[in-house]
Design an enzyme around this catalytic site. Structure first.
Site, PDB file in Angstrom:
ATOM      1  N   CYS A  48      -1.781  -0.559   0.233  1.00  0.00           N
ATOM      2  CA  CYS A  48      -1.714  -0.923   1.655  1.00  0.00           C
ATOM      3  C   CYS A  48      -2.098   0.218   2.592  1.00  0.00           C
ATOM      4  CB  CYS A  48      -0.319  -1.440   1.998  1.00  0.00           C
ATOM      5  SG  CYS A  48       1.014  -0.482   1.286  1.00  0.00           S
ATOM      6  N   LYS A  77      -3.756   7.261  -5.777  1.00  0.00           N
ATOM      7  CA  LYS A  77      -4.296   5.915  -5.553  1.00  0.00           C
ATOM      8  C   LYS A  77      -5.290   5.904  -4.396  1.00  0.00           C
ATOM      9  CE  LYS A  77      -0.040   3.500  -6.737  1.00  0.00           C
ATOM     10  NZ  LYS A  77       1.021   2.665  -6.137  1.00  0.00           N
ATOM     11  N   SER A  84       9.158  -0.806   4.597  1.00  0.00           N
ATOM     12  CA  SER A  84       8.865  -2.123   4.037  1.00  0.00           C
ATOM     13  C   SER A  84       7.900  -2.036   2.872  1.00  0.00           C
ATOM     14  CB  SER A  84       8.313  -3.058   5.114  1.00  0.00           C
ATOM     15  OG  SER A  84       7.169  -2.509   5.729  1.00  0.00           O
ATOM     16  N   SER A 103      16.673 -16.784  -7.116  1.00  0.00           N
ATOM     17  CA  SER A 103      16.018 -17.532  -6.047  1.00  0.00           C
ATOM     18  C   SER A 103      15.598 -18.928  -6.480  1.00  0.00           C
ATOM     19  CB  SER A 103      14.774 -16.773  -5.563  1.00  0.00           C
ATOM     20  OG  SER A 103      15.124 -15.521  -5.028  1.00  0.00           O
ATOM     21  N   GLN A 161       4.265   6.193   6.187  1.00  0.00           N
ATOM     22  CA  GLN A 161       4.429   4.856   5.648  1.00  0.00           C
ATOM     23  C   GLN A 161       5.828   4.297   5.882  1.00  0.00           C
ATOM     24  OE1 GLN A 161       1.443   6.128   2.060  1.00  0.00           O
ATOM     25  NE2 GLN A 161       2.693   4.317   1.675  1.00  0.00           N
ATOM     26  N   HIS A 183       2.162   0.895   8.552  1.00  0.00           N
ATOM     27  CA  HIS A 183       1.799   2.228   8.092  1.00  0.00           C
ATOM     28  C   HIS A 183       0.833   2.851   9.106  1.00  0.00           C
ATOM     29  CE1 HIS A 183       3.855   1.263   4.548  1.00  0.00           C
ATOM     30  NE2 HIS A 183       2.862   1.093   3.701  1.00  0.00           N
TER      31      HIS A 183
END
Length: 362
Positions: free
Chosen positions: A155, A239, A185, A66, A182, A268
């Site tokens: 997230c 987590k 992405s 990139s 979830q 999600h």
């Protein structure tokens, strides 16, 4: 090295450093984005522009493939460079790090040592007692003890604690049971491509071969996010438990979770069951949640109004609905929530942390 969204991650790291003085007050700031061309990196640039974030300089880093790409935030632009040994990060005020665990482990301490503040999207430092784990609407005051690194939660943890915090303040939480649904992405662009390609191929009656996930994801659900412990819990489930306790400052809170990957591109969803210390009616819960910054109550099932991923994609708020009594326990509530994992679950939360640091600047 590009970011893969809210990554399912690896081992944690403990750092030892001195508490840092507050950020110096400036008109605009030097900002670095590590993982600039990944899903979260691109979202970070877009949200910074939307919120008129005070950027004076952009330093952009990604993988070699990139390098050379030019990206911008409003009138400020920068050329993507490869992150390699010898890169000088001195002069950077705030760095958003959303790449791999290895990158976070190596570069966050370097950013802090150079005088900047690393806002890290990985799991590497989240449970470090010297690193604040922050959702600004819930525990912004934790930023006062940072030592050059601030972690953002998983997230799925972020929207969960935003809903739990006002309920706990009002009625005390005894136990939480959460099941997550979830989107792909959360694993990154390759996973999104895999869902798209598998869906296309299956509708054309072609066989598919899973690559990113252990099983076909199109038209399927996979109860496997991260690695499994000997007890059978996935790392994603662990987590949620540990991060929720840390953010809410409830080390003994009873939390259990089951995490599932579903064939949704973005957002999600979570089914949450809460057992409270004191009675709280669904209407009282709705009123409390409606007052919580960053939360939107979307709850009228009789009119088919409830959160769902398509409605939540691209939005900043955590949407909560299906709020109802759970009569299987003395003081129980059921809730359903949806949050855009690339925005509030990652990039937006990191930017809000940076905004809070700037607000505290002296």
């Amino acid at each position: 090295m590009e970011s893969e969204g809210c990554l399912e991650g690896a081992m944690e790291t403990t750092i030892k450093a001195e508490r840092r003085p507050a950020l110096k007050k400036k008109v605009a700031y030097s900002i670095a984005i590590i993982g600039a061309t990944g899903a979260v990196g691109k979202e970070t640039l877009e949200i910074m522009e939307e919120r008129s974030f005070p950027v004076e300089e952009l330093r952009l880093y990604a993988s070699k493939r990139s390098a050379g790409e030019r990206l911008s935030c409003g009138k400020v632009s920068g050329v993507v460079r490869e992150l390699e040994d010898g890169v000088d990060l001195s002069g950077v005020d705030i760095a958003f790090v959303s790449a791999t665990d290895e990158i976070s482990r190596e570069w966050c301490p370097k950013i802090a040592a150079a005088g900047g503040i690393a806002v890290d999207d990985s799991a590497v430092f989240r449970m470090d007692p010297d690193v604040p784990l922050v959702v600004p609407e819930v525990n912004e005051d934790a930023l006062g003890g940072h030592k050059g690194i601030v972690a953002i939660p998983n997230c799925t943890t972020t929207p969960l604690v935003m809903v739990l915090a006002p309920l706990h303040r009002a009625a005390g939480i005894k136990r939480v049971v959460v099941s997550t649904y979830q989107s792909v992405s959360g694993t990154g662009k390759k996973a999104m491509d895999e869902l798209f390609n598998q869906t296309r191929d299956l509708l054309a009656f072609r066989e598919v071969e899973p690559e990113v996930y252990p099983h076909q994801i199109a038209f399927n659900c996979i109860p496997h996010i991260g690695s499994f412990s000997e007890a059978g819990d996935s790392s994603e489930e662990v987590k949620i438990v540990r991060e929720t306790r840390k953010i809410l400052s409830l080390p003994d809170l009873l939390v259990t979770s089951t995490t599932v990957r579903v064939p949704v591109f973005r957002c999600h969803s979570e089914a949450v069951n809460v057992e409270l210390e004191r009675a709280l009616s669904p209407n009282e819960a709705r009123a409390l949640l409606a007052e919580q910054p960053g939360v939107m109550v979307y709850d009228d099932p009789g009119r088919k109004i409830y959160p769902h991923p398509i409605a939540g994609a691209g939005k900043d708020e955590v949407f909560v609905g299906r709020i109802r009594r759970d009569d299987s326990v003395k003081h129980g509530l059921n809730l359903w929530l949806v949050s855009d994992n690339l925005r509030k679950g990652a990039a937006l939360n990191a930017i809000q942390i940076a905004e809070a640091l700037i607000k505290r600047a002296v």
